[in-house]
Design an enzyme around this catalytic site. Structure first.
Site: not given
Length: 653
Positions: A533, A576
Site C-alpha cells: 500500500d 493505491d
C-alpha cells in the site's frame, strides 16, 4: 501466359467457394446452386434447381427475407442478415444471408443468395455472453460496493454491496444520479471531476468526500471511478467503486445424380433410326414404334442441327474416334430434354452399318450449370456478392482476377492487383505451392496497406480447378483486424488494470488459485503474498492533481515489476493497493524480495520535472503455514501493522 476464358474462370471460382451460392429468379425460384450446397444444406445442387427458395427456411418468419429480395430487385442495397436455415434432413442452423443483384438489360432480373454457416461464430458470441454473465456474477457477488454509470452520471447498475452501503434497495437507484448521493457541499467538486472524466481528459478519478445514506446520515467514503471505452477508444460508461477498500475494475462480446442410362440408337447413312434400345423409350417417353424408321432430325432442336452436322463431319474425317455433343431432344411429352450424345461411325462395320449413338439424359445438369457456363454477369455477381476478398491466380502464381472486396481490403485498385504475386504481396513466403488434393491452407498475416495502415488478414488458399483443367489457385482474404483487436481489448479489460497494465484483482485471484493447485499436486516450498500500500497517497492526489497521481501509480507499477523475479506476479488490486505472488519461496527469500521492493522507492518519482517522495508499506504472509484462503488477508493485516508503525517498512504475518 495461356489466356483463360473469363467466364470459365468466374464459374470455377464460384464452384470452388465453400459458401452455398444460389441463383434465384425474381419469382423466388432457384435456377442454379453451387457444389457447396450439398455440404452446407444436404441438398445436391441439381435437386434444388426449380425449387422455391422458401423451402430452405422455416415456414414462419419469412417476411424479412421477402422484403429484402423485393428491395434488392427494386435497386436498393441490402445488408447481410442472419436467418435460420433448414437442411434436407430437417436439422437447422443459423446462416448469414448475403443478397446481390443479377443485372439484365432492363435492370435486376434475379438475385444471388450466398449462405454462410455462422453457427460457430454465433456459438463464440454466446460463449462471450456467458463470460460476460460470469463477469456480472462477480459484480453482484463482490463485497466492495460497485456501480456502472452512463456518461451523464446516471446510475445504470449497482451491486448488492452498493445498496447495503447507502441503505437503499436496488430499485431506488433506477432513477438516481451519482450526485443524489453526494453531500451538497461537495457536489460542484464531483461535477467538475465527472465532466473531465466524461470528456476523456482523464481515465480515472479518486474522490474522498461526504456522501448521504438513506437516512440522511453522512458517509465518509473514498470513490474511485474509471472510464470504460469501446475498442476504438470511444468512452461509453463509467465504473465506480465506493468504500474504504478499492476493488479492481469490472468489464462487463457454416449425377446431377445422373441416372446413368447408357442408351443406344443406331442411325443409317441418312440418319434414319434403325435401332432403339429399350432404355431410350424409358428415358424419352416414347414407344419403340414412335422412333423406328423416323428421321432423327424430327426429334432434334433446330438450334442444335449445326452441332450435329459438325459432329458428323468429324466422324467422317476420323472414323476411328468417337465424338461427343450435347443437343436438345423432344421427348414423348413434347418437352425439350438435354441429351449428351457419344457417337461412333460404324458404317463400315457389317454387323452395324450405321452410326451408333449412346445417349445420356443430362437435362438437370445442363439447367443447373447453364447459367454458370454461359453468363459472365451471373458469375461476377456471385463472386462480388461474397463478403471476402477473392484473388484467382494462373498456374504460374500471378493474379488474373480480383474482386472489388479484395481491392478494398488490400487498399489497391483492382487493375493494379492483376499480375501481382499474392504469396509475395501477403507475406506468405515459403508457401508458394498449394496441395493439389484440395487441402485448404489458412494463415493469419499482418499486412501493411499502401497508406501505411497495418491490418490483420485471414488468408485461405485452395486449388482452383475446372472440370478438366487446373486453372491456378483461389486466394480468399478477410480483414479480421477489428475482431482480433476486440478480442484483445476484451481479454485486457477482463484481466488487466487499464491504468498500469498490470494484472487486476481477478487475474491475481486466478494466479493465486493456480499456485494453490500446483502446491497441492507437488508440495515444496511455500508461496508468499506481498500486500503493498502506498503511504499517504491521498496527499499526492489532493496536493497536486489526479493526473499526477495516475503518473505516480504507473511508475509504482514499473518499479514493482523491476524488483521481482521473472516467475513472480505483481498486480494492482485497486486504488493505491498492489500485491505480489512469489511461488516456491521461503520466508527469508520473501523478506529479501520485500526489502528489495522497499529499496526501489528510495529515489523520488519524477513527474513533470517535480520530485515526489513515495514510500510504501509491505505486508508478507506465506502459505503454508497459512492456508491459501487466508494468506491474502494475513498479508493485508501485516501491511496495516507496518503502516501503523510509521510506514516505509515490511511487516511479517
Amino acid at each position: 501466359m495461356r489466356e483463360i476464358d473469363q467466364g470459365q474462370l468466374l464459374a470455377s471460382i464460384a464452384a470452388t467457394l465453400h459458401d452455398c451460392i444460389l441463383s434465384v429468379d425474381a419469382d423466388g425460384t432457384i435456377r442454379w446452386a453451387s457444389p457447396a450446397t450439398e455440404s452446407v444444406l444436404g441438398w445436391r445442387a441439381e435437386d434444388l434447381a426449380g425449387g422455391e427458395l422458401a423451402m430452405l427456411f422455416p415456414p414462419e418468419g419469412g417476411e424479412l427475407r421477402d422484403a429484402a429480395m423485393q428491395r434488392l430487385l427494386a435497386g436498393e442495397r441490402v445488408e447481410p442478415f442472419v436467418e435460420g436455415v433448414v437442411r434436407r434432413d430437417g436439422s437447422s442452423f443459423k446462416a448469414q444471408l448475403t443478397l446481390g443483384p443479377v443485372h439484365g438489360p432492363g435492370g435486376a432480373i434475379g438475385v444471388i443468395a450466398v449462405l454462410r454457416d455462422v453457427s460457430a461464430q454465433l456459438s463464440e458470441q454466446r460463449e462471450l455472453a456467458q463470460a460476460l454473465e460470469m463477469s456480472r456474477a462477480h459484480f453482484d457477488q463482490a463485497t466492495t460496493p460497485q456501480a456502472i454509470l452512463d456518461l451523464s452520471g446516471h446510475l445504470e447498475s449497482v451491486n448488492p454491496a452498493w445498496c447495503e452501503l447507502f441503505g437503499h434497495g436496488e430499485g431506488w437507484f433506477a432513477d438516481c444520479d451519482l450526485l443524489d448521493l453526494v453531500d451538497p457541499v461537495d457536489a460542484d467538486n464531483v461535477v467538475a471531476r465527472l465532466a473531465r472524466l466524461r470528456a476523456g481528459e482523464i481515465d480515472s478519478i479518486s474522490y474522498h468526500g461526504l456522501f448521504r445514506d438513506a437516512e440522511g446520515g453522512d458517509l465518509n467514503l473514498l470513490l474511485d471511478a474509471s472510464l470504460l471505452r469501446e475498442p476504438n477508444g470511444t468512452p461509453y460508461a463509467i465504473a465506480a467503486w465506493a468504500g474504504a477498500d478499492d476493488e479492481s475494475q469490472l468489464e462487463l462480446t457454416e449425377v446431377l445424380s445422373l441416372r446413368a442410362w447408357d442408351t443406344a440408337v443406331v442411325l443409317d447413312g441418312d440418319l434414319t433410326i434403325t435401332f432403339v434400345a429399350g432404355a431410350v423409350t424409358r428415358m424419352l417417353g416414347y414407344e419403340r414404334d414412335d422412333l423406328l424408321h423416323h428421321l432423327s432430325w424430327e426429334y432434334v432442336h433446330p438450334g442444335d442441327t449445326g452441332a450435329v452436322v459438325e459432329m458428323l463431319e468429324r466422324l467422317h474425317e476420323d472414323p476411328r474416334r468417337s465424338r461427343d455433343v450435347v443437343v436438345r431432344v423432344r421427348d414423348g411429352g413434347g418437352q425439350w430434354r438435354s441429351v449428351e450424345v457419344t457417337a461412333t461411325n460404324c458404317l463400315a462395320d457389317p454387323d452395324v452399318q450405321g452410326y451408333v449413338a449412346n445417349l445420356r439424359d443430362v437435362t438437370e445438369r445442363v439447367q443447373s450449370e447453364e447459367a454458370l457456363r454461359l453468363s459472365e454477369a451471373l458469375h461476377r455477381a456471385m463472386v462480388e456478392s461474397t463478403q471476402e476478398g477473392i484473388l484467382a491466380t494462373s498456374p504460374d502464381g500471378l493474379v488474373i482476377f480480383a474482386n472489388e472486396t479484395a481491392a478494398d481490403v488490400l487498399g489497391r485498385p483492382v487493375e493494379l492487383l492483376s499480375g501481382e504475386d499474392p504469396v509475395r504481396l501477403l507475406g506468405l513466403h515459403g508457401e508458394a505451392r498449394v496441395d493439389t488434393d484440395g487441402v485448404i491452407e489458412v494463415h493469419e498475416v499482418v499486412y501493411r496497406r499502401p497508406d501505411g495502415d497495418e491490418r490483420i488478414l485471414r488468408v485461405s488458399r485452395r486449388p482452383l480447378n475446372s472440370r478438366n483443367d487446373r486453372l491456378g489457385v483461389l486466394v480468399s482474404v478477410a480483414d479480421v483486424t477489428d475482431a482480433r483487436h476486440a478480442e484483445s481489448v476484451l481479454r485486457s479489460r477482463a484481466l488487466n488494470d487499464p491504468l498500469t497494465g498490470l494484472p487486476n484483482r481477478y487475474l491475481f485471484t486466478d494466479r493465486l488459485e493456480t499456485a494453490a493447485a500446483r502446491h497441492e499436486r507437488s508440495p515444496g516450498r511455500g508461496t508468499a503474498v506481498l500486500f503493498i500500500d502506498v503511504d499517504r497517497f491521498k496527499l499526492v492526489n489532493d496536493g497536486f492533481s489526479h493526473e499526477t497521481g495516475d503518473s505516480v501509480l504507473r511508475e509504482i507499477g514499473s518499479r514493482l515489476l523491476a524488483s521481482i523475479r521473472a516467475t513472480d506476479t505483481v498486480s494492482r488490486l485497486g486504488g493505491d493497493e498492489f500485491a505480489v505472488i512469489c511461488e516456491d519461496t521461503g520466508a527469508e527469500e520473501a523478506e529479501v524480495i520485500a526489502e528489495r521492493i522497499l529499496a526501489a522507492f528510495a529515489p523520488p518519482v519524477v513527474v513533470d520535472g517535480a520530485d515526489h517522495r513515495v514510500s510504501i508499506s509491505v505486508g508478507v504472509a506465506l502459505a503454508p503455514p497459512y492456508s491459501f484462503d487466508e494468506v491474502v488477508r494475513r498479508a493485508d493485516e501485516a501491511m496495516y501493522r507496518a503502516k501503523q508503525s510509521g510506514g516505509g517498512r515490511v511487516g511479517l504475518a
